[in-house]
Design a protein around this motif. Structure first.
Motif: not given
Length: 322
Positions: A149-167
């Motif tokens: 849940g939330r403890p790891i979800e924050v990484l995928a929810e962090t976005t810039f220009l519509g793209l997530s941090l993992p991109v």
């Protein structure tokens, strides 16, 4: 002159892969409804970071003349450890990620040590690690999915220009991998070993260290992909990563990396990831069944290998691979 010729060849490769990708986008744009939308491209971009990161490591291994069949299972084991740290022990996210990466690096180190210590093909060594890591992921999780849940979800929810941090993490891995290949002594040694390991060794290069480092890198990138994958799903499943080794090999081969070693490009492997992703998403939007999607993807891989064969046969003369 040689460097200029190499640069021209790389540019030609990039343009060729970009043309194939553009053709697929245009084709699905004309045949599938709502394909040419920002939502489509954002969805594809946010789904490929883990595959892109793994493809970087696989490119290095294939250029070396080896193969790593354990990447999917190492991803599962690393992700399982990440989930256990966050769910069962309530570790801080930074500690959990460090443990996850440590597992991946350790598995890669074991692969590398066995490959350089005994004359065993990397195919066999990593096949064994594939089973070991998958079994270990079941053992450490009790065959249960870890819902984070939330403890790891924050990484995928962090976005810039519509793209997530993992991109952006994946793009950094791709750019960094290409810089290492084309701009460092380590990269030149890697190509030389793939071309002729014995000649490279006789020239004074520590080929054993280079091979060991490549397998460690592959394991570490598999663990990084586990962080990305787990963040996207917000859970750690011991079954995750099944078939990822084949997807990575397919993307790298479509990108023109030789299965015989000595030739390859991380950027072209990234194009291969994009081509497979666009092909799969476009066929899905057209309502094509999963079985047909796999048939088409397999055919594209075979065609890519055949095209690569003739391309380099023309480049090197009629005696090439005769």
């Amino acid at each position: 002159m040689l460097r200029r010729l190499q640069s021209y060849t790389l540019l030609t490769d990039y343009l060729g892969m970009a043309a194939v990708l553009a053709f697929l986008v245009a084709f699905f744009g004309a045949t599938a409804q709502n394909f040419l939308t920002f939502q489509t491209f954002r969805t594809i971009a946010n789904q490929i970071p883990d595959a892109a990161v793994i493809s970087v490591g696989m490119t290095f291994v294939l250029i070396l003349g080896g193969i790593d069949l354990s990447v999917g299972s190492v991803l599962a084991l690393s992700g399982s450890v990440l989930g256990i740290c966050l769910v069962r022990t309530s570790c801080p996210l930074s500690v959990a990620i460090a443990a996850c990466l440590g597992v991946g690096l350790f598995c890669g180190a074991v692969n590398g040590f066995v490959v350089i210590r005994w004359p065993i093909p990397s195919f066999i060594v990593t096949l064994g690690m594939m089973e070991i890591a998958r079994g270990a992921s079941y053992l450490v999780t009790g065959s249960q999915t870890q819902y984070i849940g939330r403890p790891i979800e924050v990484l995928a929810e962090t976005t810039f220009l519509g793209l997530s941090l993992p991109v952006f993490v994946a793009l950094a891995a791709v750019i960094g991998g290409q810089v290492v290949l084309s701009g460092t002594i380590f990269g030149r040694h890697l190509f030389a070993i793939g071309g002729s390991e014995e000649s490279t060794r006789l020239s004074g290069v520590n080929t054993r260290w280079v091979k060991f480092a490549v397998f460690v890198l592959s394991g570490g990138l598999s663990a990084l992909a586990a962080v990305i994958h787990t963040a996207r799903l917000t859970s750690a499943d011991p079954n995750m990563g099944v078939g990822y080794e084949l997807q990575a090999i397919a993307a790298v081969v479509i990108g023109g990396t030789s299965l015989m070693g000595g030739r390859g490009s991380v950027i072209n492997s990234f194009f291969g990831v994009l081509i497979i992703a666009v092909l799969g998403y476009g066929l899905a939007q057209m309502g094509v069944q999963e079985s047909t999607k796999r048939l088409v993807t397999g055919a594209v891989i075979v065609i890519a290998v055949i095209a690569d064969y003739y391309r380099y046969r023309v480049a090197k003369g009629p005696s090439y691979l005769r």
